[in-house]
Design a protein around this motif. Structure first.
Motif, PDB file in Angstrom:
ATOM      1  N   ILE A 101       0.832  -1.198   0.000  1.00 46.60           N
ATOM      2  CA  ILE A 101       0.000   0.000   0.000  1.00 46.60           C
ATOM      3  C   ILE A 101       0.871   1.254   0.000  1.00 46.60           C
ATOM      4  O   ILE A 101       0.595   2.214  -0.730  1.00 46.60           O
ATOM      5  CB  ILE A 101      -0.969  -0.013   1.202  1.00 46.60           C
ATOM      6  CG1 ILE A 101      -2.027  -1.098   0.990  1.00 46.60           C
ATOM      7  CG2 ILE A 101      -1.616   1.345   1.418  1.00 46.60           C
ATOM      8  CD1 ILE A 101      -2.889  -1.391   2.199  1.00 46.60           C
ATOM      9  N   SER A 102       1.927   1.248   0.783  1.00 43.98           N
ATOM     10  CA  SER A 102       2.844   2.397   0.805  1.00 43.98           C
ATOM     11  C   SER A 102       3.464   2.616  -0.568  1.00 43.98           C
ATOM     12  O   SER A 102       3.575   3.753  -1.038  1.00 43.98           O
ATOM     13  CB  SER A 102       3.943   2.190   1.837  1.00 43.98           C
ATOM     14  OG  SER A 102       3.409   2.156   3.126  1.00 43.98           O
ATOM     15  N   LYS A 105       0.838   4.091  -2.871  1.00 44.56           N
ATOM     16  CA  LYS A 105       0.618   5.513  -2.546  1.00 44.56           C
ATOM     17  C   LYS A 105       1.747   6.351  -3.134  1.00 44.56           C
ATOM     18  O   LYS A 105       1.513   7.441  -3.657  1.00 44.56           O
ATOM     19  CB  LYS A 105       0.546   5.722  -1.041  1.00 44.56           C
ATOM     20  CG  LYS A 105      -0.770   5.322  -0.420  1.00 44.56           C
ATOM     21  CD  LYS A 105      -0.757   5.619   1.076  1.00 44.56           C
ATOM     22  CE  LYS A 105      -2.058   5.213   1.726  1.00 44.56           C
ATOM     23  NZ  LYS A 105      -2.021   5.421   3.179  1.00 44.56           N
ATOM     24  N   GLY A 106       2.976   5.842  -3.017  1.00 46.45           N
ATOM     25  CA  GLY A 106       4.129   6.553  -3.574  1.00 46.45           C
ATOM     26  C   GLY A 106       4.032   6.706  -5.084  1.00 46.45           C
ATOM     27  O   GLY A 106       4.327   7.770  -5.634  1.00 46.45           O
ATOM     28  N   GLU A 107       3.581   5.664  -5.761  1.00 44.84           N
ATOM     29  CA  GLU A 107       3.425   5.717  -7.219  1.00 44.84           C
ATOM     30  C   GLU A 107       2.352   6.724  -7.609  1.00 44.84           C
ATOM     31  O   GLU A 107       2.502   7.464  -8.573  1.00 44.84           O
ATOM     32  CB  GLU A 107       3.082   4.334  -7.779  1.00 44.84           C
ATOM     33  CG  GLU A 107       4.246   3.384  -7.805  1.00 44.84           C
ATOM     34  CD  GLU A 107       3.897   2.035  -8.420  1.00 44.84           C
ATOM     35  OE1 GLU A 107       2.776   1.872  -8.945  1.00 44.84           O
ATOM     36  OE2 GLU A 107       4.760   1.148  -8.385  1.00 44.84           O
ATOM     37  N   VAL A 108       1.240   6.727  -6.844  1.00 35.69           N
ATOM     38  CA  VAL A 108       0.157   7.665  -7.134  1.00 35.69           C
ATOM     39  C   VAL A 108       0.631   9.094  -6.916  1.00 35.69           C
ATOM     40  O   VAL A 108       0.361   9.988  -7.728  1.00 35.69           O
ATOM     41  CB  VAL A 108      -1.096   7.351  -6.260  1.00 35.69           C
ATOM     42  CG1 VAL A 108      -2.106   8.467  -6.326  1.00 35.69           C
ATOM     43  CG2 VAL A 108      -1.702   6.032  -6.683  1.00 35.69           C
ATOM     44  N   ASN A 109       1.358   9.336  -5.832  1.00 31.07           N
ATOM     45  CA  ASN A 109       1.869  10.678  -5.555  1.00 31.07           C
ATOM     46  C   ASN A 109       2.885  11.120  -6.597  1.00 31.07           C
ATOM     47  O   ASN A 109       2.920  12.286  -6.981  1.00 31.07           O
ATOM     48  CB  ASN A 109       2.483  10.744  -4.149  1.00 31.07           C
ATOM     49  CG  ASN A 109       1.431  10.666  -3.059  1.00 31.07           C
ATOM     50  OD1 ASN A 109       0.268  10.961  -3.282  1.00 31.07           O
ATOM     51  ND2 ASN A 109       1.840  10.233  -1.878  1.00 31.07           N
TER      52      ASN A 109
END
Length: 112
Positions: A101-102, A105-109
């Motif tokens: 999940i982290s 989230k990093g890829e999305v950001n």
């Protein structure tokens, strides 16, 4: 039968929703209810891995199984197998999911 399969396609997602919404309330369940839920562990596991059943019902059954295994491990009366499953979930599955999940989230950001 086909009708039983239809009932399970409805019952398992409902049960999964209820069990997953009880995260903070598991301690309030009486021992008879916990015993009934624990008695379902083997059946839920077998149903979850059987390719003879609908994938959505199998997924919901697996969700029920993990919820029961995880929360039953908090009870001092649970058997050793349930405690071992809970330890596996905490020590192996939870960290892998948290890292995934982290990473997502990093890829999305990064894409934003």
């Amino acid at each position: 039968s086909e009708w039983d399969e239809v009932k399970l396609c409805i019952a398992f997602p409902l049960l999964a929703a209820v069990l997953n919404s009880l995260n903070e309330s598991w301690g309030t369940l009486d021992s008879a209810t916990l015993k009934i839920l624990r008695s379902m562990i083997t059946d839920l596991a077998q149903f979850s891995i059987s390719s003879d059943h609908d994938a959505h019902a199998r997924s919901a059954a697996a969700s029920c199984l993990f919820s029961v295994l995880y929360h039953s491990g908090q009870d001092d009366d649970c058997d050793e197998d349930v405690s071992n499953f809970r330890k596996l979930l905490e020590d192996v599955v939870h960290p892998v999911l948290t890292n995934a999940i982290s990473h997502l989230k990093g890829e999305v950001n990064d894409a934003a």
